[in-house]
Design an enzyme around this catalytic site. Sequence first.
Site, PDB file in Angstrom:
ATOM      1  N   ASP A 224     -16.533   2.898  -4.857  1.00  0.00           N
ATOM      2  CA  ASP A 224     -17.427   3.045  -6.002  1.00  0.00           C
ATOM      3  C   ASP A 224     -17.014   2.046  -7.047  1.00  0.00           C
ATOM      4  O   ASP A 224     -15.871   1.585  -7.042  1.00  0.00           O
ATOM      5  CB  ASP A 224     -17.240   4.433  -6.635  1.00  0.00           C
ATOM      6  CG  ASP A 224     -17.851   5.521  -5.798  1.00  0.00           C
ATOM      7  OD1 ASP A 224     -18.686   5.199  -4.957  1.00  0.00           O
ATOM      8  OD2 ASP A 224     -17.478   6.683  -6.006  1.00  0.00           O
TER       9      ASP A 224
ATOM     10  N   ASN B  36      23.644  13.162  21.706  1.00  0.00           N
ATOM     11  CA  ASN B  36      22.269  13.586  21.461  1.00  0.00           C
ATOM     12  C   ASN B  36      22.110  14.152  20.057  1.00  0.00           C
ATOM     13  O   ASN B  36      21.125  13.901  19.378  1.00  0.00           O
ATOM     14  CB  ASN B  36      21.907  14.654  22.498  1.00  0.00           C
ATOM     15  CG  ASN B  36      20.429  14.973  22.482  1.00  0.00           C
ATOM     16  OD1 ASN B  36      19.620  14.098  22.241  1.00  0.00           O
ATOM     17  ND2 ASN B  36      20.092  16.228  22.709  1.00  0.00           N
TER      18      ASN B  36
ATOM     19  N   ASP C 298      22.025  10.264  17.808  1.00  0.00           N
ATOM     20  CA  ASP C 298      20.613   9.948  18.007  1.00  0.00           C
ATOM     21  C   ASP C 298      19.747  10.450  16.857  1.00  0.00           C
ATOM     22  O   ASP C 298      18.895   9.729  16.349  1.00  0.00           O
ATOM     23  CB  ASP C 298      20.091  10.558  19.327  1.00  0.00           C
ATOM     24  CG  ASP C 298      20.770   9.929  20.535  1.00  0.00           C
ATOM     25  OD1 ASP C 298      21.596   9.024  20.323  1.00  0.00           O
ATOM     26  OD2 ASP C 298      20.494  10.348  21.673  1.00  0.00           O
TER      27      ASP C 298
HETATM   28  P1  ATP Z   1     -20.579   4.443  -8.979  1.00  0.00           P
HETATM   29  O1  ATP Z   1     -21.271   4.849  -7.726  1.00  0.00           O
HETATM   30  O2  ATP Z   1     -19.987   3.101  -8.941  1.00  0.00           O
HETATM   31  O3  ATP Z   1     -19.680   5.463  -9.561  1.00  0.00           O
HETATM   32  P2  ATP Z   1     -22.454   4.895 -11.084  1.00  0.00           P
HETATM   33  O4  ATP Z   1     -21.561   5.790 -11.813  1.00  0.00           O
HETATM   34  O5  ATP Z   1     -23.101   3.800 -11.850  1.00  0.00           O
HETATM   35  O6  ATP Z   1     -21.814   4.157  -9.930  1.00  0.00           O
HETATM   36  P3  ATP Z   1     -24.348   6.976 -10.772  1.00  0.00           P
HETATM   37  O7  ATP Z   1     -23.494   7.913 -11.501  1.00  0.00           O
HETATM   38  O8  ATP Z   1     -25.063   7.411  -9.557  1.00  0.00           O
HETATM   39  O9  ATP Z   1     -23.561   5.724 -10.329  1.00  0.00           O
HETATM   40  O10 ATP Z   1     -25.406   6.390 -11.824  1.00  0.00           O
HETATM   41  C1  ATP Z   1     -26.508   5.625 -11.432  1.00  0.00           C
HETATM   42  C2  ATP Z   1     -27.304   5.225 -12.626  1.00  0.00           C
HETATM   43  O11 ATP Z   1     -27.819   6.372 -13.285  1.00  0.00           O
HETATM   44  C3  ATP Z   1     -26.492   4.491 -13.677  1.00  0.00           C
HETATM   45  O12 ATP Z   1     -26.499   3.117 -13.476  1.00  0.00           O
HETATM   46  C4  ATP Z   1     -27.219   4.845 -14.962  1.00  0.00           C
HETATM   47  O13 ATP Z   1     -28.262   3.947 -15.198  1.00  0.00           O
HETATM   48  C5  ATP Z   1     -27.811   6.217 -14.680  1.00  0.00           C
HETATM   49  N1  ATP Z   1     -26.982   7.276 -15.279  1.00  0.00           N
HETATM   50  C6  ATP Z   1     -25.676   7.498 -15.108  1.00  0.00           C
HETATM   51  N2  ATP Z   1     -25.256   8.567 -15.788  1.00  0.00           N
HETATM   52  C7  ATP Z   1     -26.327   9.059 -16.416  1.00  0.00           C
HETATM   53  C8  ATP Z   1     -26.563  10.188 -17.273  1.00  0.00           C
HETATM   54  N3  ATP Z   1     -25.604  11.009 -17.629  1.00  0.00           N
HETATM   55  N4  ATP Z   1     -27.812  10.383 -17.733  1.00  0.00           N
HETATM   56  C9  ATP Z   1     -28.787   9.561 -17.373  1.00  0.00           C
HETATM   57  N5  ATP Z   1     -28.654   8.506 -16.580  1.00  0.00           N
HETATM   58  C10 ATP Z   1     -27.448   8.240 -16.097  1.00  0.00           C
END
Ligand code: ATP
Length: 899
Positions: A332, A732, A736
């Site tokens: 991630d 043994n 060993d």
């Molecule tokens: P990774 O997989 O690397 O941890 P990530 O944290 O960006 O990535 P997700 O948490 O799935 O992945 O988030 C995907 C997208 O959703 C983000 O790029 C953001 O635009 C949106 N997002 C993340 N958190 C929130 C939230 N709390 N409320 C609304 N949208 C969000």
Amino acid sequence: MEKLQEKIWHAMDIEELCRELGADTEQGLNRDEAAARLKKHGPNALQEKPPRSLLSMFIGQMKEVLVLILIAAAVISAGIGEWEDSLVIIIIVILNGVIGVFQEHKAENALKALKDMTKPSAKAVRGGKVLQISAEDVVPGDLILLEAGDSVPSDARLLEAASLEVNESALTGESLPVEKNPAVIRDGEVPVGDRKNMLFMGTTINAGRGKAIVVETGMKTQLGRIAELLDEAVPGATPLQKRLNKLGKVLGAAAAAIVALVFLIGYLRGEDLLEMFMVSISLAVAAIPEGLTAVVTIVLALGVTRMSRRRAIVRKLPAVETLGTATVICSDKTGTLTKNEMTVTRIVLPGQHFDITGTGYNPEGKILDQAGKESPPRGDLKFMLVSGLLSSDAQLEETAQGHRVIGDPTEGALIVAAAKAGFNKNIYERESPRLAEIPFDSKRKMMTTFNQMEGAVRSLTKGAPDVLLARCGFILNNGRAFELTEDERARLLEINSELASRGQRVLALATREWPGVPPEPGAELVERNLTFVGFFAIVDPPRPEAREAVAVCHRAGIRTVMITGDHRDTAVAIARELQIIRSGEASMTGDELEKMSDQELKKRINEVTVFARVSPEHKLRIVEALKHHGHVVAMTGDGVNDAPALKRADVGAAMGITGTEVAKEAADIVLQDDNFATIVKAVEEGRTIYNNIRSSIQYLLSCNTGEIAAIFSALSLGLGSPLSPIQILWLNLVTDGPPALALGLEPPKKGIMEKPPRGIREGFFAGGVGSGILWQGIMIGLLSLAAYWLALDRGRTLEEARTMAFITMAMSQLVHSFNVRSREQSLFTLGFFTNRSLVLSFIVSTAALLSVVFTPFLREVFETVILRPWDWGAVFILSIVPLFMEETRKLTLRLRNLR
Ligand code: ATP
């Protein structure tokens, strides 16, 4: 207590339930009350079978076939009046048993300690505060909070639920998630699976959020009632252990055949039958590698303890073996490769933007307009900041160490940005209370709340700009909504792209006015026809150690692949910075992946190093495609939907801090600090542990081969046995075992991450280990034989000759233990003293050996004599031959590799 069990919790009104349980739906229990209840009801856990006692472990050891043979030998010795032999054999048996118990106990403890480190936790409200507590401390009456990815800690009655879906397959066998709601079920007789207002221990939250009151804990829960007593923490044998068990049996049979042959030759040569019988039995005991699996278990257990010190907690032992063979690490981005310390640095509104100063979560900073002047937050800017605040669940907390965010860091950043403008979350939440919500999920990449704002009901939707803009039909400008033209949409997407390609995470915010909260606010219905408000540009700096860890992987022949929910441009920018993406490598989005068949994906997978805007389900396809190419895949994950990919990967690694309970359950290892560098360290440890186990086994088997070779050849030559039965047993036990264990503790070697991973199918004896065992064993055997023959040739007594053979055998084995530390590196480069345990075992075993020769009483028991000075000299020279031979072999190997 008994009365409580019969309560029909699902049919009660909440007031009645609270009265019955002394619960509070707002403040929860206070801490003293919770402590008192914990004392009364006991920990909230299913009972485990009591661990095995030391005595039963000892008896287990005594039941080993070889030990029984030895006991029989002791009885026979006693029967013919050889009391001393009999006594020594018994002492050796007991000592062997005690050491066995000690090792087993130590390994069990190490594994149990690991299990304790990944004990599940729960969120409870106590005294009005949300606390993260151990699931074991949950008591009846506790007010608990649950969200997607949590496991339900106990049986509980729902108070509130927002799109709450629970996977109850562990309890009911029903694999589809069940929707839950808090409505009272009047009918008392309802099967467990239909109690929609109840949550049950051992089930997991699939989606949504909920608030509940605990009704039963521990063995009184539905799960507790059907659960048998759980087995102790010790897991079953790992593939390596199983393979070695099998190998042990084959080698054991071979050793037994050779021993039978030794007996036969002795008999044909006219040796004393009883003596030959004892020699054969002792040789069988010494030669059959019964210690193999014990050594492996201990080395594995100690290895995983060492890993836990490096913050990687192993949940499933086989992962250790697989880690060392990993060829791809899929990681991630957010929090693993980056710090997950989010700060909003810019707000973009239609036609204008504002920069926000300050770093981290400290809510001190200024909001500057395009001219760089401090700008009072009014109009659309105020709406943007306040809406970000109202649609976030995170909390900002001030501690002695500074400010910290509880909850999602992305949301934390929005709260801090609003705080910098002087907007306080508590005040605005009171003014504009939340009426309903559709929680965030990483597939939709959005989240919506309904709030009462200035006399109207408003939905506030925040999420990934590309997804959100597609759902906007209007755009906010100076408090008014205008139609969003295609040109404007394209321009906004361009701005998004530009911010993202600087490595920033961009979040869009949109809104819509409603006559009232829709009766069933589903995402499809609600997240449409929105009015675009603006963008938050958020920085999340890469972890400084991640770059080095990526470089280490590169040198170690391991590919790093970034898989993220974030925008492609953000992902690629960070991947460039960390040098994950190199020339000739590509990126791919979830949409592109969606359109591909499995076949096409398999074709392209090897060139893609960044997957962006993916959903957790895509991870499973990525793992499958990589595995198709024979890759050994390590995959990180945190969310509930990551669980299938974590299970399917060869090594699933869950996040310790941000990971959900479901992800941790599914994973093989847990990264306590969520850090990419920690996986890389775990791979290094995995490689080391495997190599160490191989060294231990190489040592044990070459020693055994040596003993067989010496006795077999001496008897064949008609020289009688060069070792007495008791001497064989001593070898043994003392020469060993301890070095084999110490070899298992060898610290990681310098070049270990400079080599490509070993093949997953590579046999244990590959790379010259098998032939090494043979020739090293034969060499040791012949050295001992030489000492014996020399003594006999010079007219020494049998006792003198045997003492020479015995000491040569023991000392050459001990010297040889240093050879085994590395297959290529010279001991002079490794350093003689770098494995302290081995040095210690050398000293202790040598001292024990000398005491057998120099203590009059032991001399009598072990039938040894003090050697003459010249004989000591011969023994000394013979004993260090293995060092010279192996150093010469390693030198030629290195020279050959140089060419
Ligand atoms: P990774 O997989 O690397 O941890 P990530 O944290 O960006 O990535 P997700 O948490 O799935 O992945 O988030 C995907 C997208 O959703 C983000 O790029 C953001 O635009 C949106 N997002 C993340 N958190 C929130 C939230 N709390 N409320 C609304 N949208 C969000």
